[in-house]
Scaffold this motif. Structure first.
Motif, PDB file in Angstrom:
ATOM      1  N   ARG A 152       8.796  48.592 -88.428  1.00 17.07           N
ATOM      2  CA  ARG A 152       8.156  49.797 -88.943  1.00 17.07           C
ATOM      3  C   ARG A 152       6.685  49.508 -89.191  1.00 17.07           C
ATOM      4  O   ARG A 152       6.347  48.474 -89.758  1.00 17.07           O
ATOM      5  CB  ARG A 152       8.864  50.142 -90.258  1.00 17.07           C
ATOM      6  N   GLY A 195      11.014  65.981 -91.530  1.00 14.59           N
ATOM      7  CA  GLY A 195      10.497  64.859 -90.746  1.00 14.59           C
ATOM      8  C   GLY A 195      10.692  65.181 -89.279  1.00 14.59           C
ATOM      9  O   GLY A 195      11.816  65.170 -88.780  1.00 14.59           O
ATOM     10  N   HIS A 236       3.700  50.978 -91.251  1.00 16.91           N
ATOM     11  CA  HIS A 236       3.419  52.003 -92.254  1.00 16.91           C
ATOM     12  C   HIS A 236       2.433  51.463 -93.281  1.00 16.91           C
ATOM     13  O   HIS A 236       2.552  50.302 -93.696  1.00 16.91           O
ATOM     14  CB  HIS A 236       4.721  52.439 -92.937  1.00 16.91           C
ATOM     15  N   ALA A 274      17.326  59.722 -91.723  1.00 14.39           N
ATOM     16  CA  ALA A 274      16.395  58.729 -92.275  1.00 14.39           C
ATOM     17  C   ALA A 274      17.193  57.655 -92.997  1.00 14.39           C
ATOM     18  O   ALA A 274      18.342  57.866 -93.382  1.00 14.39           O
ATOM     19  CB  ALA A 274      15.431  59.392 -93.249  1.00 14.39           C
ATOM     20  N   ASP A 311      10.967  51.747 -84.881  1.00 13.68           N
ATOM     21  CA  ASP A 311      11.301  52.463 -86.105  1.00 13.68           C
ATOM     22  C   ASP A 311      10.102  53.372 -86.387  1.00 13.68           C
ATOM     23  O   ASP A 311       9.364  53.721 -85.462  1.00 13.68           O
ATOM     24  CB  ASP A 311      11.585  51.482 -87.257  1.00 13.68           C
ATOM     25  N   VAL A 312       9.869  53.696 -87.658  1.00  8.79           N
ATOM     26  CA  VAL A 312       8.806  54.652 -87.981  1.00  8.79           C
ATOM     27  C   VAL A 312       7.465  54.180 -87.403  1.00  8.79           C
ATOM     28  O   VAL A 312       7.047  53.045 -87.645  1.00  8.79           O
ATOM     29  CB  VAL A 312       8.709  54.840 -89.509  1.00  8.79           C
ATOM     30  N   TYR A 313       6.850  55.048 -86.651  1.00 14.38           N
ATOM     31  CA  TYR A 313       5.524  54.837 -86.052  1.00 14.38           C
ATOM     32  C   TYR A 313       5.445  53.686 -85.054  1.00 14.38           C
ATOM     33  O   TYR A 313       4.365  53.201 -84.746  1.00 14.38           O
ATOM     34  CB  TYR A 313       4.436  54.685 -87.131  1.00 14.38           C
ATOM     35  N   SER A 319       4.695  65.151 -92.136  1.00 11.88           N
ATOM     36  CA  SER A 319       4.064  64.599 -93.344  1.00 11.88           C
ATOM     37  C   SER A 319       3.013  65.552 -93.914  1.00 11.88           C
ATOM     38  O   SER A 319       2.629  65.428 -95.058  1.00 11.88           O
ATOM     39  CB  SER A 319       3.433  63.239 -93.040  1.00 11.88           C
ATOM     40  N   ALA A 346      12.833  61.761 -92.336  1.00  4.86           N
ATOM     41  CA  ALA A 346      11.470  61.219 -92.513  1.00  4.86           C
ATOM     42  C   ALA A 346      11.569  59.815 -93.112  1.00  4.86           C
ATOM     43  O   ALA A 346      11.778  58.846 -92.382  1.00  4.86           O
ATOM     44  CB  ALA A 346      10.646  62.147 -93.395  1.00  4.86           C
ATOM     45  N   LEU A 347      11.469  59.746 -94.430  1.00  2.40           N
ATOM     46  CA  LEU A 347      11.432  58.429 -95.070  1.00  2.40           C
ATOM     47  C   LEU A 347      12.435  58.382 -96.217  1.00  2.40           C
ATOM     48  O   LEU A 347      13.169  59.345 -96.451  1.00  2.40           O
ATOM     49  CB  LEU A 347      10.019  58.148 -95.595  1.00  2.40           C
TER      50      LEU A 347
END
Ligand code: NAD
Length: 417
Positions: A75, A219, A77, A318, A147-149, A245, A296-297
């Motif tokens: 991830r 998300g 972040h 999520a 994963d995220v981003y 976001s 989202a998160l």
């Protein structure tokens, strides 16, 4: 009044404590499962486009490898912390176990703001991460994923760096790769697809009709967009709201998921979508929909807003979106919560399929991936549902009992405890 800062790892440990008590695990096994077995912290100097050097802090956690090599995403972040990565690695351990994959659990994180990085800076950061960790990665050790981003392109750079270091072709070192580099068909929407399959199963056993039913997605990234598209396509649900976001959109008459995805891809944001009104994230969570997809998160459904949630099924795409306090409130309200490490296990399941295909250098058709994923998710849901009925407990606790018991058994068989 002061509130404790949110720490996902504290929550992950509380969840293990509860499972250990229910499973009557011995003290040694319980303590072992409360902690990551290996933690790596690296500091990465990366050249920026303007010639300066920026220092990035990064982690890789190999939580437990009793059932197989560590497996879990990386991830990127700005608010990443080692405790978040520890929690995510713990959840990966129970996730691979609950869908019965021969894998352990791991997770990686880089503290950075990808929105402020150019493509070339992202490439240098991805390569720096793998250079720092190469000795601890590999198909028999630890296999990262997106994963995220982080994206298939980032996975491609990471794989290339690893292969350059070891001097051989080794596509299985990472999953979520682009198709042209040994990715699996069906990996792109696998997380959401798995969530859709378990939503279908949960609705069926609870007599909930999903045809034309409203869904909201919090998300709107990889997991969220695909949940909206597949919710329409497979379950014939109607998307009424989505958020990212920055903002959210709402239309009780329905929003075309494809048009909204198109808008998000073209503009980078949901804001400005014409066929809907603006809505805040908090308002979206409180909509009277049949299915809510938090995508989202972590830490979005909390004790302070759980009372407002009105969905019938909450499908946690999520990781860690619901705090334990909120969980109890949702349970009292009779909301069916499909717990994260079951609901979003489709991603790691197709990642595992990708590894299998890489190992054999033989690639499956999309229908085969979908069929195998459906079978795994349906079986996993049935096992968790059966446990929840038998023990008269909620699905999250049941999923923990199934997942943790298998890991505990593997630790015992290895003679660790
Ligand atoms: P992504 O980066 O593609 O999308 C994340 C989305 O969340 C973005 O649209 C972002 O704008 C939005 N977002 C961020 N903060 C938000 C906020 N406060 N309110 C509303 N929206 C917000 O990431 P993803 O891969 O879709 O992952 C989303 C979640 O799903 C994460 O918890 C991740 O760990 C989990 N997950 C992803 C996968 C996968 O295969 N991609 C697998 C398992 C679990």
């Amino acid at each position: 009044m002061t509130t404790e800062p949110f720490n996902p790892f504290t929550i992950a440990q509380q969840q293990i404590d509860q499972a250990a008590e229910k499973l009557e695990l011995d003290k040694g096994t319980h303590e072992l499962l409360r902690w990551p077995m290996k933690e790596i912290k690296v500091t990465l100097p990366v050249k920026m486009d303007d010639g300066s050097t920026k220092i990035f802090h990064a982690f890789r956690i190999q939580y437990n490898t009793a059932r197989g090599p560590a497996k879990g995403g990386v991830r990127w972040h700005p608010l990443e912390t080692i405790d978040t990565v520890r929690a995510l690695a713990a959840w990966m351990t129970w996730k691979t176990s609950v869908v019965d994959l021969p894998l352990g659990g791991g997770k990686g994180g880089v503290v950075c703001n990808p929105k402020e990085l150019s493509q070339t800076e992202k490439e240098r950061l991805a390569r720096a991460y793998v250079r720092a960790l190469a000795g601890s990665l590999g198909v028999t050790k630890d296999v990262p994923a997106p994963d995220v981003y982080t994206t298939p392109q980032i996975m491609a750079w990471m794989m290339d760096e690893y292969e350059t270091i070891i001097g051989e072709n080794h596509p299985g070192v990472i999953t979520g790769k682009p198709l042209a580099l040994g990715g699996s068909k069906g990996r792109g929407d696998a997380t959401a697809r798995g969530g859709i399959y378990v939503t279908r199963e949960a609705a069926a056993v609870n007599g909930i009709n999903l045809d034309g039913a409203a869904m909201a997605v919090q998300g709107f990234g990889n997991a969220g967009q695909n949940a909206a598209l597949l919710g329409e396509e497979i379950l014939h649900m109607k998307l009424v709201a989505a958020s990212d976001s920055r903002s959210g959109v709402y239309n009780p008459k329905g929003i075309s998921a494809a048009a909204l995805v198109d808008h998000k891809i073209k503009n980078g944001v949901l804001k400005g979508f014409q066929e809907a009104d603006e809505i805040t994230n908090e308002e979206l969570l409180a909509l009277p929909v049949t299915v809510l997809f938090p995508a989202a998160l972590e830490n979005v459904v909390r004790a302070d807003n759980a009372q407002d949630i009105k969905c019938r099924i909450c499908c946690e795409l999520a990781n860690g979106p619901t705090t334990p306090d909120a969980d109890r409130i949702l349970d009292d309200k009779g909301i069916i919560v499909l717990p994260d490490f079951l609901a979003n296990a489709g991603g790691v399941t197709v990642s595992y399929f990708e590894q299998v295909q890489n190992a054999y250098n033989l690639y499956w058709e999309l229908q085969e991936v979908h069929w195998r994923l459906d079978k795994r998710m349906t079986q996993a849901f049935a096992g968790v549902y059966e446990m929840s009925k038998r023990s008269k407990i909620g699905l999250r606790e049941a999923a923990y009992l199934v997942g943790v018991a298998r890991v505990a058994e593997a630790c015992k068989l290895r003679g660790w405890v």
